[in-house]
Design an enzyme around this catalytic site. Structure first.
Site: not given
Ligand code: NCD
Length: 305
Positions: A55-56, A84, A105, A133
């Site tokens: 999703r993100t 590397k 991320r 997040h």
């Molecule tokens: C979450 C995350 O990556 O922190 N997912 C997201 O971004 N919607 C939640 C999770 O991974 O549990």
């Protein structure tokens, strides 16, 4: 003004005060009805994902395309020069030349903050280990305000892995700006960490910690469930002990108010049984759809001069 405040990017929910949140909720709301535009034509977003994402990453990329911009990036540390042996700092000092904004991320809590120190372009934290997040938390608030019209006065339960779950960390920080009653619901092993609670106490947040959600289900307006974060456990035996601690089932819905809403940042594993999905009270897929308008609002704010 806001542009200045977020010039280095969006690293933590702690950057946002009540006015900033209201501003972005407003912008996000406007973006719900606006499908495509050319606000970011000619701009390039780099998405650097060292950890899995559905999703993100896809909603950031889709948001960028819907604003008329372009996207470059990678979705695994294995395909970049990090594999590397290149450092994050060197990767950032390179990628910043190729784009106008970086979304990152990473499994390390301090990674996004460090990246923002090396980049001349804004960096957006799309998940930093079990830390934060913040953009997920903003879309969570957009979801709640779209449903309830307000945040004030709501009884909100945050349930599941409150220790390692980065979404609940950022969400509780944002919620500390409002007059809400918070219930932290978790097994003892997965309670909110003291350093997170200390911050919320400084902000005078009203919260209670409980283990059995059934005791308060009838008073909740919102229940925000989370996945037990398997990848953060050092000892998998510990994970096995708590992984099935909660399963929200259809019969739980019978004890909830009419206006009750069930949220989850997803992915969901076993903590919500699939039979719940058909209920109008289960809005986690709608919640996921708000990733687009909220991220459009954020990208536009950071990249329009
Ligand atoms: C979450 C995350 O990556 O922190 N997912 C997201 O971004 N919607 C939640 C999770 O991974 O549990």
């Amino acid at each position: 003004m806001l542009h200045e405040k977020f010039a280095e990017g969006i690293i933590s929910a702690k950057q946002f005060d009540r006015e900033d949140i209201a501003y972005f909720l407003n912008k996000g709301k406007e973006m719900i009805s606006e499908r495509n535009s050319n606000l970011l034509r000619g701009k390039i977003l780099a998405t650097l994902f060292f950890e899995p994402s559905t999703r993100t990453r896809l909603s950031f990329e889709s948001a960028m395309y819907r604003l008329g911009g372009n996207v470059i990036g990678f979705h695994s540390g294995d395909v970049s020069s990090i594999k590397k042996g290149e450092s994050i700092a060197d990767t950032i000092r390179t990628v910043e030349n190729y784009c106008d904004c970086i979304v990152m991320r990473h499994s390390l809590e301090g990674a996004a903050r460090m990246a923002s120190k090396f980049a001349q372009v804004p960096v957006i934290n799309a998940g930093s280990g079990s830390g934060e997040h913040p953009t997920q938390a903003l879309l969570d608030l957009l979801t709640i305000t779209e449903e309830f019209g307000t945040l004030n006065g709501l009884n909100i339960g945050l349930m599941g892995d409150l220790k390692y779950g980065r979404t609940v960390h950022s969400l509780s920080i944002l919620l500390s700006n409002f007059d809400v009653n918070i219930y932290f619901i978790s097994p003892v092993e997965l309670k909110m960490r003291n350093r997170d609670k200390d911050f919320l106490q400084q902000r005078h947040m009203k919260y209670k910690e409980i283990t059995d959600y059934r005791k308060i289900l009838n008073i909740l307006d919102v229940l925000y469930m989370t996945r037990v974060q398997k990848e953060r456990f050092i000892d998998l035996e510990e994970y096995e002990k708590v992984k099935d601690f909660y399963t929200f089932r259809e019969n739980d819905l019978e004890n909830t108010k009419d206006e009750f809403r069930l949220l989850h940042p997803l992915p969901r594993i076993t903590e919500i049984s699939p039979g719940v999905d058909n209920s109008e009270k289960a809005i986690y897929f709608k919640q996921a759809s708000y990733g687009i308008p909220m991220r459009k609002a954020l990208l536009a704010e950071l990249m329009i001069e």
